[in-house]
Design an enzyme around this catalytic site. Sequence first.
Site, short mmCIF file in Angstrom:
data_model
loop_
_atom_site.label_atom_id
_atom_site.label_comp_id
_atom_site.label_asym_id
_atom_site.label_seq_id
_atom_site.Cartn_x
_atom_site.Cartn_y
_atom_site.Cartn_z
N ARG A 122 8.67 16.16 3.65
CA ARG A 122 7.44 15.51 4.09
C ARG A 122 6.23 15.97 3.28
O ARG A 122 5.25 15.24 3.14
CB ARG A 122 7.22 15.81 5.59
CG ARG A 122 5.99 15.17 6.19
CD ARG A 122 6.09 15.11 7.72
NE ARG A 122 6.61 16.32 8.30
CZ ARG A 122 5.89 17.42 8.60
NH1 ARG A 122 4.58 17.41 8.37
NH2 ARG A 122 6.44 18.49 9.13
N TYR A 150 -5.04 -8.52 6.41
CA TYR A 150 -3.67 -8.67 6.90
C TYR A 150 -3.64 -8.49 8.42
O TYR A 150 -4.32 -7.62 8.98
CB TYR A 150 -2.79 -7.66 6.19
CG TYR A 150 -1.45 -7.42 6.82
CD1 TYR A 150 -0.52 -8.45 6.94
CD2 TYR A 150 -1.10 -6.17 7.32
CE1 TYR A 150 0.72 -8.24 7.53
CE2 TYR A 150 0.13 -5.93 7.90
CZ TYR A 150 1.03 -6.98 8.01
OH TYR A 150 2.25 -6.76 8.59
N ASP A 183 -7.65 -2.60 -0.41
CA ASP A 183 -6.23 -2.97 -0.42
C ASP A 183 -6.03 -3.95 -1.57
O ASP A 183 -6.53 -5.07 -1.55
CB ASP A 183 -5.86 -3.61 0.92
CG ASP A 183 -4.36 -3.91 1.02
OD1 ASP A 183 -3.73 -4.16 -0.02
OD2 ASP A 183 -3.83 -3.91 2.15
N LYS A 220 5.64 -5.16 -1.33
CA LYS A 220 5.38 -6.46 -1.95
C LYS A 220 5.63 -6.38 -3.46
O LYS A 220 6.70 -6.06 -3.90
CB LYS A 220 3.97 -6.91 -1.60
CG LYS A 220 3.59 -6.75 -0.11
CD LYS A 220 4.56 -7.44 0.82
CE LYS A 220 4.08 -7.52 2.27
NZ LYS A 220 3.78 -6.24 2.92
#
Length: 427
Positions: free
Chosen positions: A93, A146, A218, A243
Site C-alpha cells: 500500500r 462525471y 480531471d 479509460k
Amino acid sequence: MARAIGNTPGSSEEHQWTNSLERGRVPGPRLPQQTVVDGTGPSTRSVHAGTYVDPVTGAVGTPIFQSSTFVFSEDTYKAFDQGHIRDVAIYGRYGSPNQWAVQEKIAALENGESALLFSSGMAAITTALLALTNHGGHIVSSRDVYGGTYNLLREDMHQLGRTVTFVDPTDIAEIRAAVRDETQVLFFETLTNPLLKAIPLVELGQLAEELDLLLVIDNTFLTPLYVRPLEHGAHIVIHSCTKYLNGHSDVTAGVATGPRKYVDRLWSQMLKFGGSLDAMMCFLLERGLKTLVPRMRAHSENAAAVAAFLAQHPAVRRVHHPSLPDYPYKDLFAYSPDAWGGMVSFEVVSGDEGALRLLDRLRVPVVATSLGGVESLVSLPFNTSHSVLTERQRREVGIEPGLVRFSVGIEDAADLIADLDQALTGL
C-alpha cells in the site's frame, strides 16, 4: 538510456536535505533500475519511461513484483528515521516497483514531478479533494462533471465538512464569482462528459494563481497527449486510467500527477483511505500505456470522421464534437488545437425512445458504460451516467432527450459509419 537517480536510501550525510529546514523534494519515487528518458517525445516516453530493467535477467519489460511486503533492511529503517518511506519498498500500500514504473511513465507524459496510482479514478478524485481541503473548506466545481464525481460532491462532501458550489464550467466570470474566503480548490474536467464542453483552462490557471487557490483538473478525456494542464497552472492532474491511458477495458485504476509536494500530500491521505493499486493491474496499465500514441491517433481520426457523418444525417438533430464548425467552446483551441480523443455525443431526432432503438440496431459498438477502450462503446446518459439528475437538471447542463454518447474505438472508420448509417436509417 539513463537510469533513475531519485531519492534512494542513504545516510543523512549522503542526503544533506534531511538535516535542513530548507530541504527539498526530488522527483519520483524512482529506483536506480528504472529508465529515464527526459527530453524525448511522447511516443518514446510512453514506451520507455519508468521501465524497471531487472539487473539479474535483463528482462525488457518490468517484471511483476507480486508481493505485498518487502524485506526490511538498514535502508528501510533509515527511511523511517529520515522521513522518506515513500521512496523505499516497504509494503504494497505504501508503494512498489510496479507502481513506481507506471507512475514514472505517467509523470513523464504529464511533465509532472511525481504521480500516484489509485485503485480507481474515483479513489484518486476522493483522495485528492480531501487531501487538499480541510473541514470548513469550499470547492468550486460543476454539474457537468462525471456522474460519480457529481454524486461525491453533492451527497458526501457536506458530510465531511466541505461545501461545494456548482457553476457553469465554461464561464470564467461565474467561476470567479463563486469563490469565497474559504474556497480552497477549483475542480473541473478539461472536456466534460458527455457534451465535450471545454473549460477556459488558461484563465482558470491564472485565476488560481491570482486568488491563491489549488486547481485540480480531471484530464481523462484529452489525455496528456492533447493537453498537459500542469503547464497551464494546474496543481494536480487526475486521470481515470480505466479509460484511454490503459485503453483495453481490462483495468480499473486512477492516477494523480503534479509537483511532488502535493502528490506526497495525496500519498499520505491514500495510506489512510487504502485505495492503492496491485502489481498485476500496474503491469497491465504499463503495457497499455506503451501504445497510447497510436491508439489516441486512431481514436481521434475515427471520432472526427464519425462526427462529420452524423452531422449531415437527417435522423440526427445535433452533434457535439470539437471538429465541427458549430462547436461553441472555442477556448479549447487555445490549449488543444488539433485532436480531442474518441468521444462523440449526438442527439437523435426521435428522442430517448429512438435512442434506445438505435442501440438495439447497432452491430459494431458494444452497448456498455465506460469509454476509451480500443472497442467502440455506446450508451445513453439519461439512463446511465446522468440518471441521478432530474430531467430539469439534465436540461440545465444541456443533456437533451435522444442524447447518445459514443466512445469511438480504433476499428475501421468505414465500418463504424456504415453501421451507424444502417442503424439510423428509418429510426
